[in-house]
Design an enzyme around this catalytic site. Structure first.
Site, PDB file in Angstrom:
ATOM      1  N   ASP A  39       0.861  -1.176   0.000  1.00 48.81           N
ATOM      2  CA  ASP A  39       0.000   0.000   0.000  1.00 48.81           C
ATOM      3  C   ASP A  39       0.909   1.241   0.000  1.00 48.81           C
ATOM      4  OD1 ASP A  39      -2.185   1.639  -0.043  1.00 48.81           O
ATOM      5  OD2 ASP A  39      -3.234   0.685   1.616  1.00 48.81           O
TER       6      ASP A  39
HETATM    7  C1  BGC Z   1      -5.170   3.102   0.171  1.00 47.53           C
HETATM    8  C2  BGC Z   1      -5.377   2.030  -0.881  1.00 47.53           C
HETATM    9  C3  BGC Z   1      -5.237   2.609  -2.261  1.00 47.53           C
HETATM   10  C4  BGC Z   1      -3.890   3.285  -2.366  1.00 47.53           C
HETATM   11  C5  BGC Z   1      -3.620   3.865  -3.738  1.00 47.53           C
HETATM   12  C6  BGC Z   1      -3.935   3.947  -0.081  1.00 47.53           C
HETATM   13  O1  BGC Z   1      -3.935   5.068   0.730  1.00 47.53           O
HETATM   14  O2  BGC Z   1      -5.086   2.488   1.432  1.00 47.53           O
HETATM   15  O3  BGC Z   1      -6.640   1.464  -0.711  1.00 47.53           O
HETATM   16  O4  BGC Z   1      -5.387   1.606  -3.218  1.00 47.53           O
HETATM   17  O5  BGC Z   1      -3.839   4.340  -1.431  1.00 47.53           O
HETATM   18  O6  BGC Z   1      -4.408   4.952  -4.007  1.00 47.53           O
END
Ligand code: BGC
Length: 720
Positions: free
Chosen positions: A262
C-alpha cells in the site's frame, strides 16, 4: 507473447529493481526542468523514469499515453509501464458505494457494474484497479467501512469474486478488461476502536473464520494482484508479516500473483517502529514476498545493496520481476503498451445511457427500506411535495473514492423527483432547513412552513460524503448537526414525511427511527441517485435491498454483528431475562436497531413449509432445504431468501447464526415459489482449537428469515 526469460537475461540489476517501483504519475511531470517536487521527494533520477515498472494515478488516456511514450523513449528494453488506479465504484459513471451495493445481495449485479467500470477505465488508460476491497468489518466508526461488502464473510467473498470476474473477464488482453488487485490483506477492517491505520490484534481462529475467507475467494476467482494492509496484525505490519505473507499467502494458498505494497507502507515500517531504517524496511518487505513498492523508495535505494551483500540472491529478484513482467504480458502490453486506451472512446462511454441505466438500477437494488408504516410508496397524484434537508438538492452523493466521478454529473433528489412528477409543485425549502453540521436553526421556520404547505415531505438527511472513506472515522455516528431536531420539527408539521438517508456507514438513527414514519437508506447511490430515489419513493421501483451490515442502536453497542459467537449468559434466555447477570446492557437493549439481512418491500412475502429432504446429513450426502415463499400482495417484488445455520454444540463456541445461502428472486403479484438450498458437510466446517478446518457430528439448526429474526427453523443431524 514476450520471451520474459530472454528479456531478464538482458537486464541489469538496476533495471530489474526498477520494475519493482511504483510512483504517482506526477513524477513524470518534473522531467523537462531540473528535478524538483515529486521526483525529489522520492529521490528519483531521470534514469529511474526509464526503468520504472508502474505508475498510479493519472487523469486521462492522453496523459497515460504521454507518460508511456516518455518512459519507453528512455528504456532501452522498451518494457511498458503498468498504469494503476483506484476504480472502486465506477470510473466516471458512478454506482453505489460497495457497502451499499452489497445490500443488493446480487453478485451478478456487482459483476455487471465492474464490467462497466472496466470499460470506462480501460479506455481511459487504466490497466490495473485497486479493487476489490474485502476487508471484513464490524465497526461503523471506521471510515473505510464504505468500501467493504459488510459483515458476512461468505457474502463479502461472493461480491469480491464477482468484482474480480467483472474487471478481469476471460482474457486480460481484451481492452475492456483490467487486472484486479484484492486488498487490504489482511484484517484492516478490524482496527482497534474503529480508528484508521490502528493496530489489529485478533486470534488466529477469528482471522481464519471471519477475516480471511473473502480474500481467499477473490484469489480463487483469479485476482491478478494483492495488496497487504497498512495495519499491524498481531504485532507486525502486514507487508512485513511472515504469518500472513509466507505461512498463509505463499505456503497455504500458493498465491501466484503480484503483491504490491500500500501507499508508502514500506516507509511506514520505520514509523511503526519495526524497521530501523529504509534498508531494513526493504529487507523485511522483500523477504516476505512484496514484489512492488508503492510510493516509497526503500527498494530503489537499497535492494541492489541487499543483493550485493548476499542478503538476497539475484534469482530472488528475478522471481519478483518475472511476476511483474508476466502480468504485463498477460495484459498484452508488449504488443500494445496503451492497452487500447483511447480518449474519444472513453468520452463516448462516460455517462452514456446504458451506463446511466445500469447505475440507476444498481442504486435501486442497493437501497434498503428500513422502516415503513404505510406512507410509502407515495402516490404519483400528489400535487405539492416539499423537499427538505441538506441532501434535498445536494450533488455530492457519489460517495468517497468515486475516482473520476464528478458531483456535477449526479442527479439530485430535487431533479429526480421533478422529472418523475413534472406537473406537481415541488418545493425545496429555503436553506433546506439546515446544513449538515452547523448548529444554525434559522432555516427551521421556512422548512416547517414548506412542510405544512405540502401534501407530503421528502426529508433528505445524512452525513456528507467526506465523513466516510480513508482517514474519515467518526467517534459519534449519529446524524451530524441539527438534523434530528429538523426532523422533529418537520414531522411534527407534517406527519406524511418520508426520510431518505445518505451515508457511508451504518448510522445511529435511533432518535430518528422513533419519530419517522418511513426511512429509506440510499447509502451513497452515485450518478443516478435522484432518479433511483424518485422511482423507489413513488413505487416505480420496489425496494429489495437487505442490510449487509448491522445498524446499532447506539455507538456503545459497537462492534455489533449478527454472526457473533454465543456467550454463557446470552441475553435472550429465560434465565437471563430473570436475572441481572446476563450479557446485555442496563441502559440499552442488546439487539441492534436493524439487523443484518433486514430490509422491507412494498410487497408482502409470506414464508411457510420449511422442509429438509432428509433429517440426516453425512459427509457424502447433500440435503435439500426447501421453503415456500409467496408474494401475498398485488405488487411485483424481489425477495432475498436467506438461509442461516447454527451449530449449538461444538468443541469451540460457534456463532449464534451464520448465513449459508441466499437467493434473490423476483415474484409476480400473488406468485408462490418453492425455494431450495443445498446443505453439505462443507458448509458446517469451522476452525477448531487445533487449527483444523473441520466439521463435527451433532445437531444443526437451519433457519430462514434474517439475522436475529428467523421465521422458520428445522433441525438436522450431521453424522460423520
Ligand atoms: C489506500 C489504498 C489505495 C492506495 C492507492 C492507499 O492510501 O489504502 O486502498 O489503493 O492508497 O491509491
Amino acid at each position: 507473447m514476450a520471451d520474459i526469460q530472454k528479456l531478464l537475461a538482458q537486464m541489469t540489476l538496476e533495471e530489474k529493481i526498477g520494475q519493482l517501483m511504483q510512483y504517482n504519475g506526477n513524477v513524470f511531470m518534473d522531467t523537462s526542468a531540473e528535478i524538483t517536487g515529486p521526483m525529489q521527494q522520492f529521490g528519483l533520477t531521470e534514469a529511474d523514469l526509464g526503468r520504472m515498472g508502474s505508475v498510479l494515478n493519472f487523469a486521462s488516456a492522453d496523459e497515460m499515453k504521454a507518460m508511456q511514450d516518455l518512459h519507453l523513449s528512455k528504456d532501452p528494453h522498451k518494457i511498458p509501464m503498468l498504469f494503476m488506479m483506484d476504480v472502486i465504484h465506477g470510473y466516471r459513471t458512478i454506482f453505489p458505494i460497495p457497502l451499499g451495493l452489497g445490500c443488493s445481495f446480487d453478485p451478478a449485479l456487482a459483476k455487471e457494474c465492474s464490467q462497466m467500470a472496466a470499460r470506462e477505465a480501460g479506455a481511459s488508460g487504466v490497466q490495473v484497479t485497486f479493487t476489490p476491497m474485502v476487508d471484513y468489518c464490524r465497526d461503523p466508526r471506521w471510515g473505510r467501512v464504505m468500501e467493504t461488502c459488510g459483515e458476512d464473510p461468505m457474502l463479502a467473498g461472493h461480491l469480491g469474486a464477482a468484482q474480480v470476474e467483472g474487471f478481469q473477464g476471460e482474457d486480460l488482453k481484451e481492452y475492456d478488461h483490467l487486472a484486479a488487485c484484492v486488498k487490504h490483506y489482511a484484517g484492516y477492517g478490524g482496527v482497534e476502536a474503529g480508528r484508521d491505520y490502528n493496530l489489529v490484534e485478533r486470534s488466529e481462529r477469528e482471522l481464519r473464520e471471519y477475516f480471511l475467507p473473502a480474500y481467499k475467494a477473490c484469489i480463487d476467482a483469479g485476482a491478478a494482484l494483492l495488496m497487504p494492509s497498512f495495519n499491524s496484525m498481531n504485532g507486525i505490519p502486514s507487508v512485513a508479516n511472515p504469518w500472513l505473507m509466507k505461512k498463509i499467502l505463499k505456503d497455504e494458498w500458493n498465491y501466484q500473483g503480484v503483491v504490491i505494497s500500500d501507499y508508502n507502507a514500506l516507509g511506514e515500517l520505520l514509523v511503526h517502529g519495526v524497521a530501523e531504517n529504509e534498508k531494513q524496511a526493504a529487507q523485511l518487505a522483500f523477504q516476505n514476498g512484496c514484489h512492488i513498492e508503492m510510493c516509497s523508495s526503500a527498494y530503489l535505494h537499497h535492494l541492489k545493496e541487499l543483493v550485493e551483500e548476499g542478503t538476497f540472491s539475484e534469482a530472488q529478484i528475478d522471481e519478483a520481476v518475472t511476476r511483474v513482467l508476466e502480468l504485463k504480458d498477460r495484459l498484452g502490453l508488449f504488443d500494445d503498451p496503451y492497452h487500447g486506451a483511447d480518449q474519444q472512446k472513453a468520452e463516448a462511454l462516460f455517462l452514456c445511457p446504458e451506463h446511466r441505466e445500469l447505475v440507476r438500477r444498481a442504486a435501486e437494488e442497493s437501497a434498503v427500506l428500513l422502516k415503513n408504516n404505510g406512507l410509502l410508496p407515495l402516490s404519483e397524484d400528489l400535487n405539492r411535495v416539499a423537499l427538505i434537508g441538506p441532501f434535498a438538492q445536494e450533488q455530492g452523493i457519489n460517495g468517497f473514492w468515486s475516482c473520476c466521478g464528478r458531483d456535477e454529473d449526479t442527479v439530485t433528489m430535487a431533479q429526480g423527483i421533478r422529472k418523475l412528477l413534472p406537473e406537481a409543485e415541488i418545493t425545496v425549502a429555503r436553506g433546506c432547513g439546515c446544513q449538515w453540521d452547523d448548529r444554525d436553526t434559522s432555516g427551521f421556520e421556512a422548512a416547517v412552513q414548506a412542510a405544512k404547505n405540502a401534501q407530503a415531505v421528502i426529508l433528505c438527511l445524512g452525513e456528507p460524503q467526506t465523513y466516510s472513506g480513508e482517514g474519515n472515522c467518526r467517534a459519534d455516528i449519529r446524524l451530524p448537526g441539527m438534523q434530528l431536531e429538523l426532523a422533529k420539527a418537520v414531522i411534527d408539521a407534517n406527519p406524511n414525511t418520508a426520510v431518505v438517508l445518505f451515508h457511508g456507514r451504518p448510522l445511529d438513527i435511533s432518535g430518528l427511527d422513533e419519530i419517522a414514519p418511513a426511512i429509506l437508506s440510499l447509502w451513497f447511490p452515485g450518478t443516478e441517485g435522484g432518479n433511483a430515489a424518485a422511482n423507489l419513493l413513488f413505487g416505480r421501483a420496489n425496494p429489495c435491498g437487505k442490510l449487509d451490515m448491522t445498524f446499532p442502536r447506539s455507538i456503545g453497542q459497537c462492534p455489533i454483528y449478527y454472526n457473533h459467537p454465543n456467550t454463557g449468559r446470552p441475553h435472550w434466555t429465560n434465565e437471563a431475562k430473570q436475572q441481572h447477570f446476563a450479557s446485555d446492557y442496563i441502559d440499552c437493549p442488546t439487539l441492534p436497531l436493524y439487523s443484518f439481512g433486514h430490509g422491507l418491500s412494498y410487497s408482502h412475502f409470506v414464508y411457510s413449509d420449511l422442509q429438509v429432504s432428509s433429517p440426516v446429513l453425512t459427509a457424502e450426502t447433500c440435503i435439500q432445504v426447501s421453503v415456500t415463499v409467496k408474494n401475498d400482495s398485488p405488487r411485483p417484488g424481489k425477495e432475498v431468501v436467506q438461509l442461516y445455520m447454527r451449530d449449538p454444540v461444538a468443541s469451540v463456541v460457534r456463532p449464534v447464526q451464520q448465513l449459508i445461502g441466499y437467493q434473490k428472486l423476483a415474484f409476480a403479484p400473488g406468485e408462490e415459489k418453492h425455494v431450495t438450498f443445498p446443505v453439505t458437510e462443507e458448509m458446517l466446517r469451522f476452525w477448531n482449537f487445533e487449527g483444523q478446518h473441520t466439521s463435527e457430528p451433532g445437531t444443526i439448526q437451519l433457519m430462514v428469515g434474517y439475522a436475529d429474526h428467523f421465521l422458520l427453523s428445522q433441525h438436522i443431524e450431521y453424522r460423520a
